[in-house]
Design an enzyme around this catalytic site. Sequence first.
Site: not given
Length: 346
Positions: A209, A212, A127
């Site tokens: 994966k 969203k 991140k």
Amino acid sequence: MTNEQHTAPVEEKPARKKIILSGIQPTGIFTLGNYIGAVRNWGQLQEDYDCYYFVADLHSLTIRQNPADLRKQTLEAFALLLAAGIDPEKSLVFIQSHVHNHAELGWILMCNSMFGELSRMTQFKDKSAKHADNVNAGLFTYPSLMAADILLYQADLVPVGQDQTQHLEFTRNVATRFNGLYGDVFRLPEAYLPKEGAKIMSLQDPARKMSKSDPNPKARISILDDEASILRKFRSAVTDSEAHVCYREDKPGISNLMTIYSVVTGKSYEAIEDEFDGRGYGDFKTAVGEAVAEELRPIRENFARLMADKKYLEDVYKMGAERAQSISNRTLTKVRKKVGLLAKPF
Ligand code: TRP
């Protein structure tokens, strides 16, 4: 009291139900991946465990958010948990920031988390590379807050995806260190990994994966997509050119669709292979789309009903916050005393 009652055998105290706890961030409407990998299982655990589920809004602040969107998404995420079958009569459901004990224990645990161990977290590395303009201290101490979420409630089991197992290991390490210094305060939680279907991949790139935040909406099914778009997205799912429905590592696209179909219908891979033997991918993709649309329809309907009744949602999250506060107070009071904070005068 009659004689009979007097001599009746004392009922045995039922064994304590194990405590399951998990949280989900409110950043965007859940995907089919979040549903199959997490929320669907959460609903199924309610009968056998004491379940605590929450919307992890504080964790979302580690990435810069639009305030109005975050507020809206937090309420939607809460409604989605209920819509997907989490029953507030059976489980404790709440919003993390409504229970200030999380932030308070989070701070105390930060003071018991080591710089070195936090530096090793792969999510922090990922991140901070992705959001290089905002490598804030919260992003770094994220696992300490997550440890607080878990340890406050003395959870036995924590259903998490593969990407969170390192944070759970960290939680155990912090708890062990704390218990070593202050005596047995925290129960050591264990990961609860669902049997199958834990990981649903992108429909456009089955090596990644389902996310969203995927910029390509065809890559993901949102839990609120309507039937027509679900069918359309499955029909355009990326597969191989073999036209033989079977589960194989070198066929990630078809295998992903088989996982989805298997979870939703309860059919085994062998049964699915038989069902589509000699039929093309077109038939199979339509069948998967229809099964998923059928599974998600009641959730979509429940969600619409819940979002039209804000008062009900408010009542439920208020009740949840009050209960969560009172349960977590027990651990926090003990912790405050152990570390030497003067007892609160109120
Ligand atoms: N970090 C988790 C995620 O992003 C969400 C989360 C926050 C969580 N606190 C938790 C999960 C406690 C389990 C237990 O998926």
